[in-house]
Design a protein around this motif. Structure first.
Motif, short mmCIF file in Angstrom:
data_model
loop_
_atom_site.label_atom_id
_atom_site.label_comp_id
_atom_site.label_asym_id
_atom_site.label_seq_id
_atom_site.Cartn_x
_atom_site.Cartn_y
_atom_site.Cartn_z
N GLY A 1 -18.18 4.06 9.40
CA GLY A 1 -17.81 4.73 10.28
C GLY A 1 -17.98 5.28 10.63
N LEU B 1 -16.19 15.09 12.74
CA LEU B 1 -16.32 15.22 10.69
C LEU B 1 -18.31 14.77 11.19
N MET C 1 0.82 -1.13 -0.07
CA MET C 1 -0.09 0.02 -0.46
C MET C 1 1.09 1.51 -0.17
N MET D 1 -9.99 13.22 11.01
CA MET D 1 -11.35 14.11 10.80
C MET D 1 -13.31 13.65 11.28
N ILE D 2 -12.83 12.27 11.38
CA ILE D 2 -14.60 11.91 11.46
C ILE D 2 -14.24 11.57 13.76
N GLU D 3 -12.73 11.31 13.92
CA GLU D 3 -13.21 11.02 15.67
C GLU D 3 -12.83 12.20 16.49
N ASN E 1 -4.00 9.71 3.90
CA ASN E 1 -5.45 9.59 3.58
C ASN E 1 -6.35 9.21 4.46
N ILE E 2 -6.00 7.17 4.92
CA ILE E 2 -6.55 6.69 5.41
C ILE E 2 -6.84 7.74 7.13
N LEU E 3 -6.00 7.78 7.52
CA LEU E 3 -5.36 8.54 8.66
C LEU E 3 -6.06 9.62 8.76
N GLU E 4 -5.87 10.51 7.73
CA GLU E 4 -6.63 12.01 8.17
C GLU E 4 -8.15 10.89 7.87
N THR E 5 -9.22 10.88 7.27
CA THR E 5 -10.31 10.62 7.29
C THR E 5 -10.58 9.95 8.87
N ILE E 6 -9.77 9.31 9.07
CA ILE E 6 -10.04 8.64 10.92
C ILE E 6 -9.87 10.32 11.45
N ASN F 1 -1.88 5.44 2.81
CA ASN F 1 -2.06 5.76 4.25
C ASN F 1 -2.14 7.07 4.78
#
Lengths: 89, 454
Positions: free
Chosen positions: B70, B21, B1, B15-17, B8-13, B6
């Protein structure tokens, strides 16, 4: 179905083993793994896939949540779609 | 990967947590035009049946999407055809029973709110519109989740000052009827100019007559994400600020588009629009006021606030427009007092005035929103406040709205607690000179010359 599994928390022995063992038990195929350590902080991202006809996402999330609790780390399973939607044009 | 994916994935998480978001609302718009009946009782039965069958799986489908992606979906809501248009076919002289039917249907399918106890009177008032407006105070005080809105002006028709006068009285009456809760009933009532028919946000949502039979629309939230993006460009130029906001807004809006299309597909209905509005809550880390302060203002409400808001509002739109197939609703920053921790703090400290708020509404959606005013404010003063906001909207071709709460029993500086997403608000001072004779004129303020674009 393609999913992204993320594990974050304080590092200790056996996290990768516990997660991988449960994924095998749940008949989930690991397609890609990336793991890193920043100081004591463990981060693992796995790209996995499973057959939606034989496995249910909610049950899988429950099973992996239990692994997370036992290992004192946070395990999330999300559809790959959310990351694709947010980060690709 | 790849490492950037990676990140980007952690950025999305994150943002939510951490940045809170979430999807503020998935709103199902349902047309009730086919429920009209000369017998009010039959009409209400048809309304109940249609809402409960169309929205039967709304909450379940949203819960599934929430788990799969999620990302939290905070509210599930329903908007319906303005009730005055549906109930008008009946010979009923009071529409409170229609509100109770909406309330019961909404509770049966477990949604958070239902909007559309509404009338569109920007040009004139039909007997049904008049009955609806007269029914609003009791309708809001005898139901729990019904929201009401009345459109009293538009750039095309001008401002219906007779309706403005009437709505001042209706707000006054609603406050008095819910006096034991300091006028809480008024938190579910919006008076609009240039109302939009596809707004997924409450309390002003209704399902316009030009919409399809059943439509899913989505409202996103994301002040926390925007603030985080701005923290990374502290001290940089406004050009950098605008770029940072656009990029963050793009990502936030993509979530709305994804959730909306998934929900529409699974419910077998059309996907409507994503509303780009930045919607705050009274929680820490979810404040539009704090986004403005991050740009360099000591406190929201000080000089520079309007300019900061202009930049924010425009950059959010530019980022969001490319992120989804159809943009609609209000699509601007919300600046409610009670639902934004930064606005609450500034108002409580007396650092933001109603006049500054009014100026802010000239450049963003939607208006004087969730503002608590002294409990004794007269109907004519409320009408005059509505008229000022309507003038801003009508002259500038934008939506403006007024959701004022005369906090019965409380005085300037007292805090009104609404609870939940509605938050809490300090009672703010209004101007004391009377506008009684102005409001008493009634009639219509003609539409502006630029209202005729043909």
């Amino acid at each position: 179905m393609k999913i992204i599994l993320t594990v974050t928390g304080l590092d200790h022995t056996g996290i990768v083993g516990a997660v991988a063992t449960e994924l095998t038990r749940q008949d989930v195929n690991i397609e890609n793994v990336s793991q890193s350590l920043m100081d004591e902080y463990f981060t693992m991202i796995m790209q996995c896939s499973f057959d939606e006809n034989t496995q249910n996402l909610a049950d899988l999330q429950d099973a992996m949540k239990k692994v997370g609790e036992a290992q004192k780390v946070k395990v999330r399973i999300q559809s790959e779609d959310i990351f694709k939607a947010m980060h690709s044009l | 990967m790849l490492t950037d994916s990676n990140a980007n994935i952690l950025e999305t998480i994150q943002m939510i947590e951490e940045d809170k978001l979430d999807i503020r609302t998935v709103t199902m718009g349902i047309s009730l035009l086919d429920c009209a009946d000369s017998d009010g009782e039959k009409a209400r039965q048809k309304i109940y049946d249609k809402i409960t069958s169309r929205a039967e799986k709304l909450v379940e489908v949203c819960a599934g999407i929430e788990a799969e992606l999620g990302i939290p979906i905070i509210n599930k809501r329903i908007s319906v055809t303005p009730i005055a248009l549906v109930a008008g076919a009946s010979s009923d002289t009071d529409y409170v029973e229609f509100a109770k039917t909406l309330d019961a249907a909404a509770k049966a399918v477990d949604v958070n709110f239902i909007g559309g106890f509404s009338a569109l009177v920007d040009k004139g008032v039909t007997p049904a519109d008049e009955i609806l407006m007269s029914s609003i105070p009791r309708a809001l005080c005898e139901t729990d989740v019904v929201c009401s809105s009345v459109n009293i002006g538009s750039s095309r028709a001008g401002i219906n000052m007779s309706a403005v006068k009437r709505m001042g009285e209706v707000i006054r009456e609603t406050a008095d009827l819910s006096a034991d809760q300091h006028g809480f009933g008024c938190s579910k009532l919006v008076v609009f100019a240039n109302a939009v028919s596809d707004n997924p946000f409450m309390a002003g949502a209704f399902h316009g007559v030009q919409e399809a039979d059943t439509v899913i629309s989505v409202g996103v939230s994301g002040p926390g994400v925007i603030k985080r993006a701005l923290e990374k460009v502290r001290g940089e130029s406004f050009d950098e600020c605008a770029e940072a906001i656009k990029k963050a807004a793009f990502k936030v809006t993509r979530m709305g588009q994804l959730v909306g299309t998934m929900a529409a597909k699974r419910l077998g209905v059309e996907f409507g629009i994503v509303d780009l509005s930045l919607a705050p809550t009274a929680e820490v880390g979810d404040s539009v006021a704090h986004v403005l302060e991050e740009m360099g203002l000591e406190t929201v409400g000080t000089h520079g606030t309007v300019a900061a808001l202009a930049l924010l509002n425009d950059a959010v739109k530019k980022g969001g427009l490319m992120a989804c197939s159809h943009v609609g609703g209000l699509s601007g920053s919300f600046i409610p007092i009670s639902e934004d921790i930064g606005m609450i703090a500034s108002a409580a400290a007396g650092k933001i005035s109603l006049d500054k708020l009014e100026a802010m509404t000239a450049i963003c959606s939607v208006g004087l929103d969730m503002v608590a005013i002294p409990g004794g404010t007269t109907a004519s003063t409320i009408s005059a406040m509505i008229a000022d906001e309507a003038a801003i909207g009508v002259m500038n071709h934008k939506t403006t709205a007024v959701r004022l709460i005369p906090a019965v029993g409380l005085e300037i500086g007292d805090m009104v607690e609404f609870g939940g997403l509605l938050g809490r608000a300090p009672v703010m001072p209004t101007h004391s000179p009377s506008a009684e004779a102005f409001i008493a004129r009634t009639g219509r303020i003609p539409s502006p010359v630029h209202g005729f674009r043909n």
